[in-house]
Design an enzyme around this catalytic site. Sequence first.
Site, short mmCIF file in Angstrom:
data_model
loop_
_atom_site.label_atom_id
_atom_site.label_comp_id
_atom_site.label_asym_id
_atom_site.label_seq_id
_atom_site.Cartn_x
_atom_site.Cartn_y
_atom_site.Cartn_z
N LYS A 53 0.86 -1.39 0.08
CA LYS A 53 -0.05 -0.08 0.04
C LYS A 53 0.99 1.20 -0.04
O LYS A 53 0.66 2.19 -0.73
CB LYS A 53 -0.77 -0.02 1.31
CG LYS A 53 -2.12 -0.99 1.29
CD LYS A 53 -3.10 -1.26 2.27
CE LYS A 53 -4.04 -2.18 2.10
NZ LYS A 53 -4.71 -2.71 3.31
N GLN A 97 -4.56 -1.38 9.59
CA GLN A 97 -4.76 -2.65 9.00
C GLN A 97 -5.38 -3.62 9.85
O GLN A 97 -4.79 -3.80 11.19
CB GLN A 97 -3.25 -3.02 8.79
CG GLN A 97 -3.30 -4.37 7.81
CD GLN A 97 -3.84 -4.34 6.64
OE1 GLN A 97 -3.80 -3.28 5.88
NE2 GLN A 97 -4.36 -5.45 5.71
N ASP A 120 -10.52 3.43 4.35
CA ASP A 120 -11.37 2.17 4.09
C ASP A 120 -12.61 2.21 4.07
O ASP A 120 -13.20 1.11 3.57
CB ASP A 120 -10.80 1.45 5.42
CG ASP A 120 -9.50 0.52 5.34
OD1 ASP A 120 -9.22 0.12 4.32
OD2 ASP A 120 -8.70 0.61 6.19
N1 GUN Z 1 -7.29 -6.36 6.10
C1 GUN Z 1 -7.98 -7.03 5.11
N2 GUN Z 1 -8.09 -5.94 4.14
C2 GUN Z 1 -8.08 -4.90 4.68
C3 GUN Z 1 -8.63 -3.57 4.26
O1 GUN Z 1 -8.91 -3.27 2.83
N3 GUN Z 1 -8.26 -2.74 5.00
C4 GUN Z 1 -7.77 -2.76 6.31
N4 GUN Z 1 -7.54 -1.68 7.16
N5 GUN Z 1 -7.35 -4.09 6.55
C5 GUN Z 1 -7.46 -5.01 5.93
#
Ligand code: GUN
Length: 284
Positions: A53, A97, A120
Amino acid sequence: MTARVIDGVKLAAKIREDVAHRAAHLTAAGMKPGLAVILVGSDPASQVYVKNKVAACEKAGLHSVLEQYPSDMTQESLLERVRALNVDPAIHGILVQLPLPPHIDSHRVIEAIAAQKDVDGFHISNAGLLMTGKPLFRPCTPYGVMKMLEAEQVPIRGAVAVVIGASNIVGKPMAMLLQSAGATVTICNSKTKDLGWHTRHADIVVVATGKPKMIDASMVKAGAIVIDVGINRNAEGKLCGDVDFESVKTVAGAITPVPGGVGPMTIAMLLVNTVEAAERAQQR
Ligand code: GUN
């Protein structure tokens, strides 16, 4: 029949190029878009995701910060970091995350993120806006899936869609987006009886269960669009999705591969959401 393979890498690259233009424009106006990513603990898969990311941000000309904390970080210290980022003018998007270690209440943490920085789209006010048809941020994975369906010109209005998996991250927002676009949606879960009965009636199947090879050709209608959100490792350590790709591609109309399907789109849409957050901040 052999299904069309939907190329998520190519579509994501196109979206990232557009993001880079928008980011350059904002930067020239003194508002470089900024994303903060917080990782608590040392889950190897999460470490790879957050690094990807942050690297994608740098490549598109966004400012990004990766904050990594040990798994025994207290909930209060995490909330303090979130509150500090909420008022940091260089940061337009905040991503914590998931999953978080069990001693931390992830709902509390997500609700502490300022809704206008919640790239998100997990905050209850963003979930509510999505549900009521006025989304501010669409959760990145379902948003990426919608972009893939759009790019493939898949008719959604009037289509029968089945979403397997009812998580807040993928399944529920996915169902909302498909429903808002005019599909008739069923959300299935691990307890659904005769899952194949549901999937065989579907024009669009989105699979997000975390169970390799859960969907095979016998469960798919000829010509259906099959979107695989799963990221698993098989016995040989190779990445694979939730769909038995080799079998399903003989009956589906189009299918996403793993890797190279939904994964790259999730990251691209995170960048889109971050640039949008910065554009909104500029207008304030
Ligand atoms: N864990 C798995 N997918 C995601 C996501 O799209 N965002 C976040 N913050 N955690 C995740």
